[in-house]
Motif scaffolding. Structure first.
Motif, PDB file in Angstrom:
ATOM      1  N   ARG A   1       0.622  -1.160   0.076  1.00 38.01           N
ATOM      2  CA  ARG A   1       0.009  -0.085   0.083  1.00 38.01           C
ATOM      3  C   ARG A   1       0.860   1.075  -0.057  1.00 38.01           C
ATOM      4  NH1 ARG A   1      -4.770  -0.813   4.409  1.00 38.01           N
ATOM      5  NH2 ARG A   1      -5.815  -2.759   3.617  1.00 38.01           N
TER       6      ARG A   1
ATOM      7  N   LEU B   1       2.663   1.570  -3.541  1.00 34.83           N
ATOM      8  CA  LEU B   1       1.700   2.272  -4.355  1.00 34.83           C
ATOM      9  C   LEU B   1       1.188   3.772  -4.173  1.00 34.83           C
ATOM     10  CD1 LEU B   1      -0.147   1.910  -6.885  1.00 34.83           C
ATOM     11  CD2 LEU B   1      -1.924   0.892  -5.437  1.00 34.83           C
TER      12      LEU B   1
ATOM     13  N   THR C   1       1.470  -7.179  -6.280  1.00 35.63           N
ATOM     14  CA  THR C   1       0.784  -7.865  -5.273  1.00 35.63           C
ATOM     15  C   THR C   1       1.345  -9.252  -4.825  1.00 35.63           C
ATOM     16  OG1 THR C   1      -0.690  -8.925  -6.967  1.00 35.63           O
ATOM     17  CG2 THR C   1      -1.512  -6.756  -5.973  1.00 35.63           C
TER      18      THR C   1
ATOM     19  N   PHE D   1      -6.232  -3.757  -4.119  1.00 33.12           N
ATOM     20  CA  PHE D   1      -5.209  -3.365  -5.181  1.00 33.12           C
ATOM     21  C   PHE D   1      -6.010  -3.056  -6.568  1.00 33.12           C
ATOM     22  CE2 PHE D   1      -0.727  -2.577  -4.416  1.00 33.12           C
ATOM     23  CZ  PHE D   1      -0.654  -2.471  -3.070  1.00 33.12           C
TER      24      PHE D   1
END
Length: 578
Positions: A467, A470, A487, A498
């Motif tokens: 997280r 990203l 992932t 996601f």
């Protein structure tokens, strides 16, 4: 069958008095000569339970008995009979294959004739015999895992503990690992296999399903799968944007979970609920709902309370992009050589605005090298690349300003806190003053990072690391997003979260290029390029690649079937040994 290999009796483990238990009253068994799967979301307690089985830790309450030995009373005796392969197996990358084996043989006191015999067996078993002089750091992901397994097996353990051994490994290597483990079971070894891949859980004899330290299920995987019988459907006839229809379906009452499967949308419903009709999904025309056999993954998401839904707060806060319809990413004859070795050879394709384009291929095929050339992180030997019309050779800085990049290996600053990483990357992307503060706060709220702001990036659970990575890649709201196995190793719930963000970003016009080893994720791509031995051997929509390998004996191939069949066909045509 006799007594179990492992007895887990009311085990509790805490790492601080004020925190919730990492494990809370876990009870179950690991039967001899079987594969027991250990599954659950990130932070569920899987690794903690494995470490308790090794005797490296002891339970605060309850008892854990391994082959008749209480872990509190004689952990050394337990360590004599187990093999343990942690998530990050400690291979020495600057040592060769044979040097790594020799080091671990020394540590396990495997000497003399037994040593040479064991080396010969393991090198044959793992097919690493031709690579004994290769540095471990130069091995592909699958070969590294095989070497790790070989080192773990040096002492001929009775109990083998594998903590997510197939993370980051391509489908061919995963199948090879499973064949190897099946052979170990035939030799009488008991295996506990922790996994983020729920199709692997289906192959286990028994499963322990954990969530937040609690045991939700223990037994054969088919018993859990039966829980959702009669509640799993394909919606067929979706001619509109599949991602948008899926998003609407996930926001309907009574829908527990949903994913894309080829041209179809797979839904899991609550008990007694009906499949949403075309009007509810905003689709012109009619749709067909066809009941399909349930999967372990359907039941997994159901027992955890359902997926994250189809709404992305992130995309709601990003302005829609406009384009002229031309290509956003272009690769023309990309070639990269390292000395006499050609990592990528003559790869060409173009990607339109708002398209999800996937790069697939085995470990070491050249995907990441292609990726880095397209990001401007590596210069090609031959050929060229453009992003938003900017040549990456002549204007790399200007091009990178339009790019967000999430690396395959966690590439943030591990000794900085979450908040420090967010502030740092905001500055790197040129955000200052109020704009920087607003964007950092937006990412904290969007990715639910508030409770982790003071935690160093290295200490985050894997799902939160991804997280954070990203959020940093999106800090400047780029037009193009490169995601290199975004992932890998995270659980299915986090993966769905996601992809909810990714699907919504595409609707805003963001162009996305992604590599993945999850074939179910590849179904979300508009088009795919299969890279093998540095070459582009197949390109097309997921359904087109599957159609290429359809036969009478394989009338409905999966994308994984297509991946393997296309590679085997290429090898056969090139007369290259498999």
């Amino acid at each position: 069958m006799g007594t179990p290999m492992v007895v887990i009796d009311g085990v509790e483990k805490r790492f601080s008095p004020e925190a919730r238990p990492a494990l809370n009253g876990i009870t179950g068994t690991v039967e001899r000569g079987r594969i027991t799967g250990l599954v659950g979301p990130d932070g569920a307690g899987k690794t903690t339970l494995l470490r308790l089985m090794t005797g490296l830790m002891t339970p605060d309450r309850g008892a854990l008995i391994v082959d008749g030995v209480d872990s509190r009373e004689d952990s050394a005796a337990i360590q004599e009979i187990i093999g343990y392969m942690p998530q990050r197996f400690g291979l020495y990358e600057d040592l060769t294959v044979i040097e790594n084996l020799s080091l671990y043989a020394d540590l396990r006191a495997v000497v003399g004739a037994a040593r040479e015999e064991t080396f010969a067996e393991l090198l044959a078993f793992t097919a690493l015999g031709p690579f004994t002089d290769r540095l471990a750091g130069a091995l592909s992901g699958g070969m590294k895992q095989k070497l790790g397994l070989a080192c773990t097996l040096l002492s001929k353990p009775r109990l083998l503990l594998l903590d997510e051994p197939s993370v980051g490994v391509d489908p061919i290597s995963r199948r090879e690992l499973w064949r190897m483990v099946d052979a170990l079971i035939d030799d009488g070894i008991t295996v506990v296999w922790s996994s983020a891949y729920l199709d692997e859980a289906e192959q286990c004899d028994d499963v322990l399903l954990l969530n937040e330290g609690e045991l939700l299920f223990f037994g054969p995987p088919e018993d859990l799968t039966h829980r959702v019988a009669g509640r799993t459907y394909h919606i067929r006839g979706v001619d509109d944007d599949r991602r948008m229809v899926l998003s609407r379906a996930l926001n309907q009452d009574g829908v527990v979970d949903g994913v894309l499967q080829g041209q179809n949308i797979r839904l899991v419903l609550q008990e007694g609920r009906q499949v949403p009709d075309a009007a509810a999904l905003g689709v012109a025309g009619s749709l067909r709902a066809v009941e399909v056999a349930p999967r372990f993954e359907d039941a997994f998401v159901d027992i955890l309370g359902g997926g994250p839904g189809g709404t992305s707060v992130l995309a709601d806060r990003i302005k829609a992009l406009r384009g002229d319809g031309g290509p956003v990413i272009e690769a023309e004859g990309l070639t990269k050589r390292f000395g006499s070795f050609t990592a990528v050879s003559d790869v060409s394709f173009s990607i339109r605005m708002g398209e999800v384009f996937g790069l697939l291929g085995p470990n070491g095929a050249g995907k990441s090298t292609t990726f880095k050339m397209l990001c401007g992180l590596m210069q090609p030997t031959l050929g060229g690349a453009r992003v938003v019309g900017l040549d990456l050779k002549t204007a790399p800085g200007r091009a990178r300003a339009h790019i967000g990049y999430m690396a395959q290996k966690f590439s943030l600053y591990g000794n900085l806190s979450v908040l420090q990483n967010l502030r740092f990357f905001a500055g790197v992307y040129g955000l200052t003053g109020r704009a920087r503060r607003v964007q950092v706060e937006r990412m904290i709220e969007t990715f639910a990072l508030k409770s982790h702001l003071s935690v160093s990036a290295d200490d985050l659970p894997l799902g939160f690391k991804q997280r954070l990575a990203l959020s940093c890649a999106l800090m400047h709201e780029p037009e193009v997003l490169f995601l290199d196995e975004p992932t890998s190793g995270v659980d299915p719930i986090t993966r769905r979260e996601f992809w909810a963000h990714i699907n919504a970003l595409v609707e805003k016009g963001v162009t996305i290029m992604v590599t993945t080893h999850f074939m179910d994720e590849a179904e979300y791509c508009d088009r795919l390029a299969l890279i093998y031995r540095g070459r582009e051997i197949a390109t097309g929509a997921p359904q087109d690649l599957k159609a290429r390998v359809r036969t009478e004996t394989r009338p409905d191939p999966t994308l994984e079937d297509a991946f393997i069949a296309l590679i085997e066909d290429f090898d056969a045509r090139q007369k290259v040994p498999a």
